[in-house]
Design a protein around this motif. Structure first.
Motif, PDB file in Angstrom:
ATOM      1  N   GLN A 108      94.822  92.296  38.135  1.00 37.73           N
ATOM      2  CA  GLN A 108      94.198  92.026  36.871  1.00 37.73           C
ATOM      3  C   GLN A 108      92.582  91.665  37.695  1.00 37.73           C
ATOM      4  N   ASP A 135      91.328  99.120  30.501  1.00 33.61           N
ATOM      5  CA  ASP A 135      91.553  97.904  30.806  1.00 33.61           C
ATOM      6  C   ASP A 135      92.816  97.260  29.877  1.00 33.61           C
ATOM      7  N   ASP A 191      86.259  97.764  38.995  1.00 32.31           N
ATOM      8  CA  ASP A 191      85.783  98.261  37.960  1.00 32.31           C
ATOM      9  C   ASP A 191      84.310  98.051  37.701  1.00 32.31           C
ATOM     10  N   ARG A 213      89.342  94.350  37.949  1.00 32.42           N
ATOM     11  CA  ARG A 213      88.284  94.098  37.235  1.00 32.42           C
ATOM     12  C   ARG A 213      86.961  94.232  38.163  1.00 32.42           C
TER      13      ARG A 213
END
Length: 227
Positions: A154, A142, A161, A158
């Motif tokens: 981003q 990250d 993720d 995320r």
């Protein structure tokens, strides 16, 4: 005379985002188990907030595949599937490769030191074959996502993720411990040298190894090789 402006305040999270983070953590650490139903009244009491931010957070969790909903029937924590694991992991490595390409030239000395320390934790978790590697590896990479300075990447990285982290937890016993050390040390070395090309080569080499593993998983009919 012009009215003085106040010092810029630290951005505050919206309540729905705070609730999202709380629910995400509870799902990832097993407090809320796969298949568990999410009841609005129980969540209101537990989190101490009204129904609206809870429903908004649940909708966001549903968008990334961590919650399943059926109108008038149920809202529950999703059960991880091997298909979601494979799909998400492949996409995540694409985001990470872009992050490395864009972030490495932007790293400060402080960034590199922080990145190195996070990498040391990942290596320690790999040595111990600890399930904590799922989260420590996420925190490690990250740094590159954050320093990519691309807000859309981003946001998407995320979300993916969060999904991959959850889908990976039941499969940590099959983690590729033997290839992860080279991946981490290679990225740290590239960061220290501010060498984006080297970082991209590390990412691609890791992606090839992951693809070999996932191909074996698919050939095993969605199970894991040798299981």
């Amino acid at each position: 005379m012009p009215v003085p402006t106040a010092a810029e305040a630290t951005p505050r999270k919206l309540l729905r985002d705070v609730v999202f983070d709380q629910l995400l953590t509870a799902i990832q650490d097993g407090t809320l188990e796969p298949g568990e139903r999410l009841n609005d009244e129980e969540l209101e009491k537990w989190l101490g907030v009204s129904r609206t931010p809870i429903r908004e957070a649940i909708s966001k969790l549903a968008d990334i595949g961590l919650v399943e909903t059926a109108p008038q029937r149920y809202t529950r924590v999703a059960k991880p599937t091997i298909e979601q694991y494979i799909e998400g992991l492949r996409l995540l490595y694409g985001f990470h490769e872009l992050s490395a390409r864009w972030a490495i030239p932007n790293l400060t000395d402080a960034d590199v030191e922080h990145f190195r320390k996070l990498g040391d934790q990942v290596l320690a978790d790999a040595e111990a074959k600890s399930k904590d590697i799922i989260l420590s590896a996420s925190r490690f990479i990250d740094v590159l996502v954050e320093r990519s300075e691309n807000s859309l990447l981003q946001q998407l990285a995320r979300q993916v993720d969060a999904r991959v982290t959850y889908m990976s937890l039941p499969r940590v016993g099959y983690f590729q411990w033997d290839i992860f050390a080279g991946y981490v040390t290679g990225l740290v070395a590239a960061a220290e040298a501010r060498d984006a090309d080297a970082a991209e080569r590390v990412m691609r080499a890791q992606a090839v190894k992951i693809e070999e593993f996932l191909a074996a998983v698919e050939q095993a009919g969605g199970g894991f090789p040798g299981v």
